[in-house]
Design an enzyme around this catalytic site. Structure first.
Site, PDB file in Angstrom:
ATOM      1  N   ASP A 139      16.432 -34.084  57.278  1.00  0.00           N
ATOM      2  CA  ASP A 139      16.784 -32.979  56.389  1.00  0.00           C
ATOM      3  C   ASP A 139      16.396 -33.274  54.945  1.00  0.00           C
ATOM      4  OD1 ASP A 139      19.994 -31.474  55.443  1.00  0.00           O
ATOM      5  OD2 ASP A 139      17.923 -30.875  55.094  1.00  0.00           O
TER       6      ASP A 139
ATOM      7  N   ASP B 157      12.795 -27.591  52.359  1.00  0.00           N
ATOM      8  CA  ASP B 157      13.978 -28.047  53.095  1.00  0.00           C
ATOM      9  C   ASP B 157      13.755 -28.024  54.601  1.00  0.00           C
ATOM     10  OD1 ASP B 157      17.497 -26.942  53.201  1.00  0.00           O
ATOM     11  OD2 ASP B 157      16.431 -28.633  54.127  1.00  0.00           O
TER      12      ASP B 157
HETATM   13  N1  LIG Z   1      20.453 -28.247  55.887  1.00  0.00           N
HETATM   14  C1  LIG Z   1      21.619 -29.026  56.302  1.00  0.00           C
HETATM   15  C2  LIG Z   1      22.119 -28.680  57.655  1.00  0.00           C
HETATM   16  C3  LIG Z   1      21.523 -29.195  58.774  1.00  0.00           C
HETATM   17  C4  LIG Z   1      22.022 -28.861  60.028  1.00  0.00           C
HETATM   18  C5  LIG Z   1      23.103 -28.010  60.083  1.00  0.00           C
HETATM   19  C6  LIG Z   1      23.672 -27.667  61.374  1.00  0.00           C
HETATM   20  C7  LIG Z   1      24.826 -26.989  61.584  1.00  0.00           C
HETATM   21  C8  LIG Z   1      24.953 -26.915  62.930  1.00  0.00           C
HETATM   22  C9  LIG Z   1      23.855 -27.519  63.485  1.00  0.00           C
HETATM   23  O1  LIG Z   1      23.078 -28.011  62.519  1.00  0.00           O
HETATM   24  N2  LIG Z   1      23.650 -27.491  59.000  1.00  0.00           N
HETATM   25  C10 LIG Z   1      23.158 -27.812  57.796  1.00  0.00           C
END
Ligand SMILES: NCc1ccc(-c2ccco2)nc1
Length: 328
Positions: A32, A217
């Site tokens: 990420d 991102d």
């Molecule tokens: N950009 C940050 C991020 C990454 C993954 C997730 C996420 C939530 C549920 C599954 O994955 N949420 C936010």
């Protein structure tokens, strides 16, 4: 040293999951570039919050607890996690950090529990926004970058099939033409850059206005642009509409989707129309758009929908950070 790791898309290309060796365990983490914490599901979590994910074993010989260190993070999509901190060896495709802060979750939100393909996140934004207290920790990239052949990492994300991240080198087989670099503003902790004009479709006539400051991102699935650009795009998609129940623009799954060309560093990058069909809504044979408005987020996000169209280079070789894009 260098590292090369596969980036495997979850369903609908929602996120990209990469194998990471932590001590003697391999966990599959969501890389990420929009956050800066390496956190993992762990044996410290209640079983009710785990649904098949691999748990980091905090009792393993190589894991050293950082007493008094804690973390808590919440993301733009409302998800979040919290826990305590260990140090361990972290190996990403051959690039190895011998003592990396590994943030062991004691609790995660339901979104992560139900994201059965991910054992945690590996943040690749800037360490200035790491959420460990009392002392922020360095990201994996910051921990290893001085030992890399070149202080950079790259992202090659693909649709419905494996792409890759590299650490320490640029893979010239991953792109065509030249790389266009542009300055990064990391004052908010993100890989921030300025995007220019846009054109909807090949017409070239729809370029209206400019996009402005944006972030790259990999941890955001979609592309979020200013309202004017998004309305201009969907005005060219017959049958499209904004659905408050779905929370964004939808259209008939059979709709013909125009491309979107965005100018960055003076070069036009084409996002093919197919990238903007994200997923079926589940009702009325409509599909959810991969392009949505940035209202309510506070900034423009070039997420996976855009990054799938380019080869991206996150580069600190020049002293000041810069980001490079090339067509693929
Ligand atoms: N950009 C940050 C991020 C990454 C993954 C997730 C996420 C939530 C549920 C599954 O994955 N949420 C936010």
């Amino acid at each position: 040293q260098t590292g090369t790791v596969a980036a495997n898309p979850e369903q609908y290309d929602q996120a990209y999951i990469c194998p990471v060796t932590i001590g003697s365990q391999t966990l599959h983490l969501d890389f990420d570039t929009g956050s800066s914490d390496l956190w993992v599901f762990s044996n410290l979590m209640p079983s009710s919050e785990v649904d098949g994910q691999t748990e980091f074993n905090t009792n393993s010989a190589g894991a050293t607890k950082k007493d008094g260190y804690t973390w808590s993070i919440s993301y733009g999509d409302g998800s979040g996690a919290s826990g305590v901190v260990y140090a361990d060896t972290v190996n990403v495709g051959g690039a190895t950090a011998t003592s990396q802060a590994v943030e062991a979750a004691t609790s995660v939100s339901s979104e992560f529990t139900s994201d059965t393909g991910s054992d945690g996140l590996l943040g690749l934004a800037f360490s200035s926004i790491n959420q460990v207290k009392p002392t922020p920790q360095t990201t994996f990239f910051d921990t290893v970058k001085s030992s890399l052949e070149a202080e950079l990492f790259t992202a090659d994300l693909q649709s419905n099939g494996p792409g890759s991240y590299t650490f320490g080198y640029i893979d010239s087989s991953k792109y065509t033409g030249s790389i266009t670099y542009t300055a990064v503003d990391n004052s908010q902790g993100f890989w921030g850059f300025t995007a220019g004009g846009y054109t909807v479709g090949g017409g070239g006539s729809n370029s209206t206005g400019t996009i402005g400051s944006a972030i790259a991102d990999t941890g955001t699935s979609l592309m979020y642009l200013p309202t004017a650009a998004v309305q201009s795009y969907y005005s060219q998609v017959s049958g499209s509409s904004y659905s408050s129940s779905q929370g964004g623009y939808i259209f008939p799954c059979s709709a013909s989707l125009p491309s979107l060309t965005v100018s960055i560093g003076g070069h036009g990058f084409v996002v093919p129309g197919s990238n903007f069909n994200y997923s079926p809504t589940g009702s009325g044979n409509t599909c959810f758009g991969g392009l949505q408005e940035n209202t309510g987020i506070g900034f423009t996000i070039f997420g996976d929908v855009f990054l799938r169209a380019v080869y991206a280079i996150f580069d600190e070789t020049q002293g000041s950070p810069r980001i490079g894009f090339a067509a693929q």
